[in-house]
Write a protein that holds these residues in place. Sequence first.
Motif, PDB file in Angstrom:
ATOM      1  N   UNK A 124      40.122 -20.410 -21.172  1.00  0.00           N
ATOM      2  CA  UNK A 124      40.491 -21.714 -21.281  1.00  0.00           C
ATOM      3  C   UNK A 124      41.874 -21.953 -21.370  1.00  0.00           C
ATOM      4  N   UNK A 125      42.789 -21.052 -21.807  1.00  0.00           N
ATOM      5  CA  UNK A 125      44.171 -21.163 -21.876  1.00  0.00           C
ATOM      6  C   UNK A 125      44.847 -21.130 -20.636  1.00  0.00           C
ATOM      7  N   UNK A 126      44.247 -19.870 -19.704  1.00  0.00           N
ATOM      8  CA  UNK A 126      44.805 -19.934 -18.396  1.00  0.00           C
ATOM      9  C   UNK A 126      44.474 -21.158 -17.528  1.00  0.00           C
ATOM     10  N   UNK A 127      43.189 -21.492 -17.352  1.00  0.00           N
ATOM     11  CA  UNK A 127      42.701 -22.350 -16.489  1.00  0.00           C
ATOM     12  C   UNK A 127      41.977 -23.738 -17.059  1.00  0.00           C
ATOM     13  N   UNK A 128      42.315 -24.030 -18.389  1.00  0.00           N
ATOM     14  CA  UNK A 128      41.535 -25.340 -18.813  1.00  0.00           C
ATOM     15  C   UNK A 128      39.939 -25.376 -18.621  1.00  0.00           C
ATOM     16  N   UNK A 129      39.540 -26.505 -18.189  1.00  0.00           N
ATOM     17  CA  UNK A 129      38.010 -26.599 -18.097  1.00  0.00           C
ATOM     18  C   UNK A 129      37.447 -26.294 -16.624  1.00  0.00           C
ATOM     19  N   UNK A 130      38.424 -25.686 -16.001  1.00  0.00           N
ATOM     20  CA  UNK A 130      37.917 -25.626 -14.373  1.00  0.00           C
ATOM     21  C   UNK A 130      37.160 -24.225 -14.514  1.00  0.00           C
ATOM     22  N   UNK A 131      37.269 -23.468 -15.324  1.00  0.00           N
ATOM     23  CA  UNK A 131      36.332 -22.115 -15.336  1.00  0.00           C
ATOM     24  C   UNK A 131      35.574 -22.194 -16.510  1.00  0.00           C
ATOM     25  N   UNK A 132      34.206 -21.987 -16.150  1.00  0.00           N
ATOM     26  CA  UNK A 132      32.895 -21.826 -17.085  1.00  0.00           C
ATOM     27  C   UNK A 132      32.746 -20.404 -17.473  1.00  0.00           C
ATOM     28  N   UNK A 133      32.755 -20.112 -18.702  1.00  0.00           N
ATOM     29  CA  UNK A 133      32.287 -18.542 -19.050  1.00  0.00           C
ATOM     30  C   UNK A 133      31.010 -18.418 -19.931  1.00  0.00           C
ATOM     31  N   UNK A 134      30.062 -17.581 -19.252  1.00  0.00           N
ATOM     32  CA  UNK A 134      28.960 -17.190 -19.888  1.00  0.00           C
ATOM     33  C   UNK A 134      28.352 -15.994 -19.841  1.00  0.00           C
ATOM     34  N   UNK A 135      27.355 -15.711 -20.428  1.00  0.00           N
ATOM     35  CA  UNK A 135      26.869 -14.284 -20.133  1.00  0.00           C
ATOM     36  C   UNK A 135      25.133 -14.118 -20.074  1.00  0.00           C
ATOM     37  N   UNK A 136      25.016 -13.081 -19.397  1.00  0.00           N
ATOM     38  CA  UNK A 136      23.302 -12.961 -19.146  1.00  0.00           C
ATOM     39  C   UNK A 136      23.008 -11.593 -19.509  1.00  0.00           C
ATOM     40  N   UNK A 137      21.917 -11.216 -19.466  1.00  0.00           N
ATOM     41  CA  UNK A 137      20.911  -9.819 -19.434  1.00  0.00           C
ATOM     42  C   UNK A 137      20.609  -9.494 -18.181  1.00  0.00           C
ATOM     43  N   UNK A 138      20.677  -8.226 -17.874  1.00  0.00           N
ATOM     44  CA  UNK A 138      19.698  -7.865 -16.515  1.00  0.00           C
ATOM     45  C   UNK A 138      18.201  -7.681 -17.119  1.00  0.00           C
ATOM     46  N   UNK A 139      18.028  -7.309 -18.272  1.00  0.00           N
ATOM     47  CA  UNK A 139      16.531  -7.095 -18.759  1.00  0.00           C
ATOM     48  C   UNK A 139      16.395  -8.147 -19.961  1.00  0.00           C
ATOM     49  N   UNK A 140      15.263  -8.948 -20.220  1.00  0.00           N
ATOM     50  CA  UNK A 140      15.395  -9.662 -21.427  1.00  0.00           C
ATOM     51  C   UNK A 140      16.297 -11.003 -21.182  1.00  0.00           C
ATOM     52  N   UNK A 141      16.451 -11.609 -22.188  1.00  0.00           N
ATOM     53  CA  UNK A 141      17.135 -12.935 -22.525  1.00  0.00           C
ATOM     54  C   UNK A 141      18.733 -12.785 -22.872  1.00  0.00           C
ATOM     55  N   UNK A 142      19.436 -13.777 -22.410  1.00  0.00           N
ATOM     56  CA  UNK A 142      19.152 -14.896 -21.474  1.00  0.00           C
ATOM     57  C   UNK A 142      19.388 -14.314 -20.057  1.00  0.00           C
ATOM     58  N   UNK A 143      18.283 -14.692 -19.237  1.00  0.00           N
ATOM     59  CA  UNK A 143      18.059 -13.890 -17.791  1.00  0.00           C
ATOM     60  C   UNK A 143      19.174 -14.363 -16.953  1.00  0.00           C
ATOM     61  N   UNK A 144      19.522 -13.506 -16.134  1.00  0.00           N
ATOM     62  CA  UNK A 144      20.405 -13.767 -15.122  1.00  0.00           C
ATOM     63  C   UNK A 144      19.842 -15.169 -14.436  1.00  0.00           C
ATOM     64  N   UNK A 145      18.834 -15.153 -13.967  1.00  0.00           N
ATOM     65  CA  UNK A 145      18.314 -16.405 -13.072  1.00  0.00           C
ATOM     66  C   UNK A 145      18.563 -17.831 -14.145  1.00  0.00           C
ATOM     67  N   UNK A 146      18.269 -17.763 -15.340  1.00  0.00           N
ATOM     68  CA  UNK A 146      18.638 -18.834 -15.951  1.00  0.00           C
ATOM     69  C   UNK A 146      20.087 -19.318 -16.083  1.00  0.00           C
ATOM     70  N   UNK A 147      20.959 -18.462 -16.378  1.00  0.00           N
ATOM     71  CA  UNK A 147      22.191 -18.725 -16.438  1.00  0.00           C
ATOM     72  C   UNK A 147      23.121 -18.872 -15.164  1.00  0.00           C
ATOM     73  N   UNK A 148      22.569 -18.526 -13.896  1.00  0.00           N
ATOM     74  CA  UNK A 148      23.054 -18.928 -12.656  1.00  0.00           C
ATOM     75  C   UNK A 148      22.695 -20.496 -12.671  1.00  0.00           C
ATOM     76  N   UNK A 149      21.456 -20.730 -12.991  1.00  0.00           N
ATOM     77  CA  UNK A 149      21.147 -22.189 -12.723  1.00  0.00           C
ATOM     78  C   UNK A 149      21.891 -23.106 -13.579  1.00  0.00           C
ATOM     79  N   UNK A 150      22.220 -22.634 -14.909  1.00  0.00           N
ATOM     80  CA  UNK A 150      23.052 -23.477 -15.860  1.00  0.00           C
ATOM     81  C   UNK A 150      24.380 -23.606 -15.204  1.00  0.00           C
TER      82      UNK A 150
END
Length: 364
Positions: A124-150
């Motif tokens: 946020x400090x470097x790029x403002x709202x242009x970059x969205x940061x989130x995390x996922x888990x390979x196994x379990x939740x939150x799943x990679x698929x769900x976070x890619x969709x988000x």
Amino acid sequence: MLDDKHGRTFGFSEQPGAVCPAHAPKDHPKIPPARIGVLIANLGTPDNYDYWSMRRYLGEFLSDKRVIDYPSWKWQPLLQLIILTKRPFSSGAAYKSIWNEDKGESPLMTITKDQTAAIAAEMQQSFGDRVVVDFCMRYGNPSTKSKVQEMIDKGCQKILFFPLYPHYAGATSATANDQFFRALMEQPWQPAARTVAPYFDEPAYIDALAGSVERAYAAAEEKPELLVVSYHGMPQRYLMQGDPYHCQCQKTTRLLKERLGWDDSQIATTFQSVFGPEEWLRPYTVEEVARLAREEGKKRIAVIAPAFSADCIETLEEINEEIRESFEHAGGEQFTYIPCLNDEASHVAVLSDVIRNNLKGWIG
């Protein structure tokens, strides 16, 4: 959200700032402003430590061909009928011993959330709202698929995927990337994608490791006689097939030794978490710490686990309980576990710099 003819949802959503493209017909779906996603991935965690939560998690993990590459006809009956009948109880007890009861989640989940929040603040400090940061888990939740969709729903037309492993291994970095690409395969409008290479020899990463060692040694009642650098193990066969993990681990130890100004007598490399009947990378940590106490008379050792970006079951339970007990039962007296870098400021700075370097050409 719009649905295609197969009932799948995709990324034209009611996001703030979404507009109909210029010169498009009035009924054209609104499209959110173009952004860049940074998706951090870690191994995963069960939702809870009860039997069925553990069975679901272990079933997904141990069915991954990158983790266990035996033929399905041979492995799945053993997994489903024997291993998943018994192992959820023992693994559940191990998770219960380290569980973050206040937040109702594993330490890995807590730490990953904290890391993500700290990295998001840096972006946020470097790029403002242009970059969205989130995390996922390979196994379990939150799943990679769900976070890619988000991320796609938020307008991310480019995604940087960051497996949070300093060292590359087929069973960690590669399977995380596999899952990311599987998620992209389901998207009608795929974002541009990049994956982050391992950072095991980045000078800033080595500095951060060295700093954690120096602080732990300064705080110890008596200075440890030896630093055991314990990495997650893998079958020896994988090394022979070309997996670079073993070599990258050895290089991290060498660079750490050089950064600390030590000689070979002060540091040793070992491998933990052996599973199954095959020969794994040696020496095994649990055996080596006992040998050091019994045969070499080492009374004081420290253990660090550089292959893990966050403390988890393999560090908090395996190292700080099982491996500690092995050392003490063999005559060791002072066992110092040096925590993973977790969300320390120096670690967040390393990860943020890796991300910035990988975003070059996409954003200024």
